[in-house]
Design a protein around this motif. Structure first.
Motif, PDB file in Angstrom:
ATOM      1  N   GLN A  43       1.779 -45.787 -81.570  1.00 54.36           N
ATOM      2  CA  GLN A  43       1.011 -45.175 -80.485  1.00 54.36           C
ATOM      3  C   GLN A  43       1.105 -46.051 -79.240  1.00 54.36           C
ATOM      4  O   GLN A  43       0.116 -46.556 -78.725  1.00 54.36           O
ATOM      5  CB  GLN A  43      -0.422 -44.932 -80.930  1.00 54.36           C
ATOM      6  CG  GLN A  43      -0.466 -43.857 -82.013  1.00 54.36           C
ATOM      7  CD  GLN A  43      -1.852 -43.588 -82.540  1.00 54.36           C
ATOM      8  OE1 GLN A  43      -2.830 -43.785 -81.843  1.00 54.36           O
ATOM      9  NE2 GLN A  43      -1.931 -43.132 -83.775  1.00 54.36           N
TER      10      GLN A  43
ATOM     11  N   ASN B  98       0.470 -43.604 -91.268  1.00 54.07           N
ATOM     12  CA  ASN B  98      -0.269 -42.813 -90.283  1.00 54.07           C
ATOM     13  C   ASN B  98       0.307 -41.402 -90.177  1.00 54.07           C
ATOM     14  O   ASN B  98       1.455 -41.221 -89.782  1.00 54.07           O
ATOM     15  CB  ASN B  98      -0.223 -43.495 -88.920  1.00 54.07           C
ATOM     16  CG  ASN B  98      -1.128 -42.805 -87.916  1.00 54.07           C
ATOM     17  OD1 ASN B  98      -2.048 -42.092 -88.299  1.00 54.07           O
ATOM     18  ND2 ASN B  98      -0.872 -43.007 -86.646  1.00 54.07           N
TER      19      ASN B  98
ATOM     20  N   GLN C 210      -7.235 -40.496 -81.370  1.00 51.26           N
ATOM     21  CA  GLN C 210      -6.357 -39.889 -82.380  1.00 51.26           C
ATOM     22  C   GLN C 210      -7.143 -38.904 -83.230  1.00 51.26           C
ATOM     23  O   GLN C 210      -6.654 -37.817 -83.566  1.00 51.26           O
ATOM     24  CB  GLN C 210      -5.762 -40.992 -83.262  1.00 51.26           C
ATOM     25  CG  GLN C 210      -5.057 -40.474 -84.515  1.00 51.26           C
ATOM     26  CD  GLN C 210      -4.558 -41.589 -85.407  1.00 51.26           C
ATOM     27  OE1 GLN C 210      -3.781 -42.425 -84.979  1.00 51.26           O
ATOM     28  NE2 GLN C 210      -5.023 -41.619 -86.647  1.00 51.26           N
TER      29      GLN C 210
ATOM     30  N   SER D 134      -1.354 -38.844 -88.457  1.00 51.89           N
ATOM     31  CA  SER D 134      -2.085 -38.126 -87.425  1.00 51.89           C
ATOM     32  C   SER D 134      -1.202 -37.076 -86.769  1.00 51.89           C
ATOM     33  O   SER D 134      -0.019 -37.317 -86.516  1.00 51.89           O
ATOM     34  CB  SER D 134      -2.570 -39.108 -86.350  1.00 51.89           C
ATOM     35  OG  SER D 134      -2.992 -38.421 -85.196  1.00 51.89           O
TER      36      SER D 134
ATOM     37  N   LEU E  49      -1.091 -36.362 -83.801  1.00 56.29           N
ATOM     38  CA  LEU E  49      -0.631 -36.896 -82.525  1.00 56.29           C
ATOM     39  C   LEU E  49       0.817 -37.372 -82.592  1.00 56.29           C
ATOM     40  O   LEU E  49       1.594 -37.178 -81.648  1.00 56.29           O
ATOM     41  CB  LEU E  49      -1.531 -38.063 -82.093  1.00 56.29           C
ATOM     42  CG  LEU E  49      -1.082 -38.855 -80.863  1.00 56.29           C
ATOM     43  CD1 LEU E  49      -1.184 -37.982 -79.618  1.00 56.29           C
ATOM     44  CD2 LEU E  49      -1.907 -40.119 -80.699  1.00 56.29           C
TER      45      LEU E  49
ATOM     46  N   ARG F  21      -8.168 -46.048 -79.384  1.00 56.73           N
ATOM     47  CA  ARG F  21      -6.964 -45.294 -79.734  1.00 56.73           C
ATOM     48  C   ARG F  21      -7.184 -44.478 -81.006  1.00 56.73           C
ATOM     49  O   ARG F  21      -6.811 -43.312 -81.093  1.00 56.73           O
ATOM     50  CB  ARG F  21      -5.797 -46.279 -79.931  1.00 56.73           C
ATOM     51  CG  ARG F  21      -4.498 -45.614 -80.364  1.00 56.73           C
ATOM     52  CD  ARG F  21      -3.558 -46.617 -80.991  1.00 56.73           C
ATOM     53  NE  ARG F  21      -4.212 -47.447 -81.984  1.00 56.73           N
ATOM     54  CZ  ARG F  21      -4.634 -47.004 -83.163  1.00 56.73           C
ATOM     55  NH1 ARG F  21      -4.465 -45.734 -83.496  1.00 56.73           N
ATOM     56  NH2 ARG F  21      -5.234 -47.810 -84.011  1.00 56.73           N
ATOM     57  N   GLN F  22      -7.838 -45.103 -82.002  1.00 56.32           N
ATOM     58  CA  GLN F  22      -8.101 -44.392 -83.251  1.00 56.32           C
ATOM     59  C   GLN F  22      -9.044 -43.215 -83.027  1.00 56.32           C
ATOM     60  O   GLN F  22      -8.849 -42.131 -83.579  1.00 56.32           O
ATOM     61  CB  GLN F  22      -8.702 -45.353 -84.278  1.00 56.32           C
ATOM     62  CG  GLN F  22      -8.911 -44.745 -85.662  1.00 56.32           C
ATOM     63  CD  GLN F  22      -7.618 -44.586 -86.426  1.00 56.32           C
ATOM     64  OE1 GLN F  22      -6.622 -45.224 -86.098  1.00 56.32           O
ATOM     65  NE2 GLN F  22      -7.619 -43.740 -87.451  1.00 56.32           N
TER      66      GLN F  22
ATOM     67  N   GLY G 132      -2.612 -47.339 -86.344  1.00 57.03           N
ATOM     68  CA  GLY G 132      -3.578 -46.508 -87.057  1.00 57.03           C
ATOM     69  C   GLY G 132      -4.427 -47.399 -87.933  1.00 57.03           C
ATOM     70  O   GLY G 132      -3.904 -48.253 -88.656  1.00 57.03           O
TER      71      GLY G 132
END
Length: 682
Positions: free
Chosen positions: A601, A514, A570, A516, A518, A566-567, A416
């Motif tokens: 992740q 992080n 997310q 998130s 997700l 990826r971010q 993240g």
């Protein structure tokens, strides 16, 4: 002047107590030359001349380097007062004169030919005695599965970034095993006490015992072997390795051997029950305390030698049995006395996290009892989370004890993008100028590494700066150019957007962890607020993709493209010890005790853990709607736990290397989601 004088005097005292250098000049110079060969290869390395002379820092006693030479037919001369100083000087030349970049994710080392000339002889001294590295937790979140080859890379990185003080805690369980056997415990009792490798950090701090163990003999042998190599390499650069010491935690089985011993069982930690937490603490006044402490330190230093600085944490995230200042002072003094009984020159390195973690318990009297129980200058405190919650400001600079201003930054080794770059940039100077400051160094204390490298590049550089970076926007643009090996407008613009968004972590919404959706167990009560404008991340994503034709050959660029992809996605969503690893990444404890704290992740986790959990959540929600009944979060949590535990206990193998075309995959994701975000269809 008074502030500078106080810090300088404490720095000198610590230097003397620590025994000065950790190796002679010739050995340290040889270590840096060997690093050069590993880094550049024998041919390019021959263009550098490296030497170490203590006299370079004779006046200040602070690490100093000097750069000169270069150009057609001339060698670049690197002179350092220590091996670490010489390595830091080498890094400065590679970074600022050659535009190179050294990183965890892969280094960019395209040397210009001929090597650039240092126009005027450049001499730089660090403003403080120490540049510290590691958190006790880093050992378990990042280092635990490393072999020597990976450790060698890390120690090279440490030297190049000027680190001269670092934990070296591998192999200590083998020494504890010797001590416990000598005290009369059985091998079975010892095996039942040690945690598994992924949880040793919390076993060492007394938070846990037993969980996910035992440790087989092969583990001890490997760790002792690694510790010898780690120590030898650290000392060859002139680094000071911090060894462990006895903090007071003992196995319950000690009560069988010594039934009269005064041992208190402490409270639970991290939602674990007493099968795995509620550690046993030996009373400071019990005659067994100095015996255990001395036995351990004597055996440890006999095996590994010493550089006279030791780490121990008695009350890390655990409330002491008493808040009485007299008890806290006695408990602290007992730890220190056990150190100096074996090593009269001992200095105690204390993680100051306890004062920050439970501020309601640690009032002025309690803090004063701990800090005053050790002679001034013999307790070195890590202000562990100073970029966000500095403790020195509310403890009068730790009441006169020397401290190191530390950037924690990362919890759990999370992926993240985040950081508080402005706070990091200004913090060390503010601490240095604090009234009667006893700051003697800067430090990096992440729980896990291998992420957000821009944050660590800045912090390492600040260890050699006397003031903050004047223009962080220009600095991150330069960081991008060095990292990718070429200056590119779109890439630099992307990094400026990241600087003002994810790396501008401030205010109540800012978190070093992080959160998130997700990577969290689904719930209808999730908080999805962030401290930045998500559109900045998505625009940075677009700009990096625009730069791919020019930069796709750079491994570091591809790494960052994946990281930002990826971010962005997310945002759109708002070995040998495999089970240990899976538990730490997911449930952490047997019942999800610290659920999703150490989230990552990784492809396998997303595909087979996070995605199925979200699928179960949406299916359960749909079922509730069809049946016309309220969503039952408690029942969902029970069902999710079964799914989560199934993943942990699985033995499915996942690739350890990237698969497919990085740029192509990032483009596909971008073309699928970015237009929908622009159209407001997400």
């Amino acid at each position: 002047m008074e502030t500078v004088a106080v810090a300088a005097a404490l720095g000198f005292l610590l230097l003397t107590a620590a025994g000065g250098s950790a190796g002679d000049e010739a050995r340290e110079a040889a270590a840096v030359r060997e690093l050069l060969v590993r880094l550049l290869g024998p041919g390019p390395a021959a263009a550098f001349s490296v030497s170490v002379e203590r006299a370079l820092a004779a006046e200040s006693g602070l690490d100093t380097y000097r750069l000169s030479g270069g150009g057609v037919g001339a060698r670049v001369r690197v002179l350092g007062s220590t091996g670490v100083a010489a390595a830091a000087g080498l890094h400065r030349y590679l970074r600022d004169f050659c535009g190179c970049h050294v990183a965890w994710s892969g280094s960019q080392l395209r040397l210009p030919q001929p090597l650039p000339v240092v126009p005027e002889e450049l001499t730089e001294a660090t403003p403080n005695r120490y540049r510290y590295y590691q958190n006790v937790c880093t050992q378990s979140y990042s280092f635990v599965w490393w072999d020597w080859a990976r450790w060698e890379q890390e120690i090279d990185w440490m030297a190049l970034n000027g680190i001269n003080l670092a934990l070296a805690w591998s192999g200590q369980e083998a020494i504890w095993q010797q001590v416990y056997l000598a005290l009369g415990l059985t091998q079975t009792e010892i095996d039942e006490y040690f945690t598994g490798p992924a949880f040793l950090a919390w076993g060492r701090m007394g938070n846990l015992h037993t969980w996910s163990g035992p440790l087989p003999p092969s583990w001890h042998l490997k760790q002792v072997y690694l510790q010898h190599r780690i120590l030898d390499r650290m000392r060859s650069f002139g680094m000071i390795p911090v060894l462990p010491a006895f903090a007071g935690h003992v196995p319950k089985a000690l009560t069988r051997v010594f039934p009269q011993a005064n041992i208190t069982q402490m409270g639970r930690w991290g939602h674990f029950n007493c099968s795995y937490s509620c550690s046993f603490l030996l009373a400071p006044e019990d005659p067994l305390f100095p015996m255990v402490g001395s036995l351990f330190l004597r055996a440890l230093t006999k095996e590994f030698g010493t550089d006279h600085i030791y780490g121990a944490d008695t009350f890390n995230e655990m409330q002491p049995p008493s808040s009485e200042p007299s008890y806290l002072a006695a408990a602290t003094a007992a730890v220190y006395q056990a150190m100096i009984a074996v090593d009269p020159d001992a200095v105690w390195l204390l993680q100051g996290w306890l004062f920050q973690h439970q501020p309601e318990f640690w009032g002025p009297a309690q803090v004063g009892a701990v800090l005053g129980a050790v002679p001034r200058g013999r307790l070195l405190v890590l202000d562990l989370f100073a970029e966000s919650r500095p403790v020195y400001v509310r403890t009068a600079s730790f009441q006169g004890q020397p401290f190191i201003w530390c950037m924690l930054h990362n919890f759990g080794g999370n992926h993240g993008l985040f950081g508080a770059l402005e706070s990091v940039n200004r913090g060390p100077t503010a601490a240095r100028l604090f009234p009667n400051s006893t700051m003697v160094g800067t430090g990096m204390t992440p729980e896990g590494i291998g992420q957000n490298e821009v944050v660590y590049a800045l912090m390492a550089e600040l260890g050699w700066r006397k003031g903050p970076v004047a223009d962080l926007g220009a600095w991150v643009a330069g960081f991008a150019a060095r990292r990718y090996g070429v200056s590119h407008g779109d890439a630099e613009a992307a990094w400026r957007l990241l600087l003002r968004s994810v790396y501008n972590c401030s205010g109540e919404g800012c978190s070093g962890h992080n959160r998130s959706p997700l990577v969290r167990r689904p719930s209808l009560q999730m908080v999805t607020d962030v401290w930045y404008n998500r559109s900045d991340v998505l625009e940075a994503w677009r700009l990096l993709l625009t730069a791919t034709p020019a930069l796709a050959s750079s491994p570091a660029f591809c790494y960052d493209l994946v990281d930002v992809t990826r971010q962005a996605v997310q945002e759109l969503v708002s070995l040998y010890y495999e089970e240990n690893s899976r538990y730490q990444l997911t449930l952490w404890g047997p019942e999800g005790n610290i659920l999703d704290y150490a989230n990552k992740q990784l492809a396998g986790l997303v595909a087979d853990y996070y995605a199925p959990r979200w699928r179960l959540f949406t299916e359960t929600l749909a079922k509730s709607l069809v049946q016309g009944i309220p969503f039952q979060q408690h029942q969902f949590d029970k069902n999710a736990f079964q799914l989560e535990q199934t993943f942990v206990l699985s033995t499915k193998r996942y690739p350890s290397q990237p698969q497919g075309d990085t740029v192509d995959l990032a483009k596909k994701l971008f073309l699928k989601y970015y237009p929908r975000w622009v159209a407001g269809a997400l």
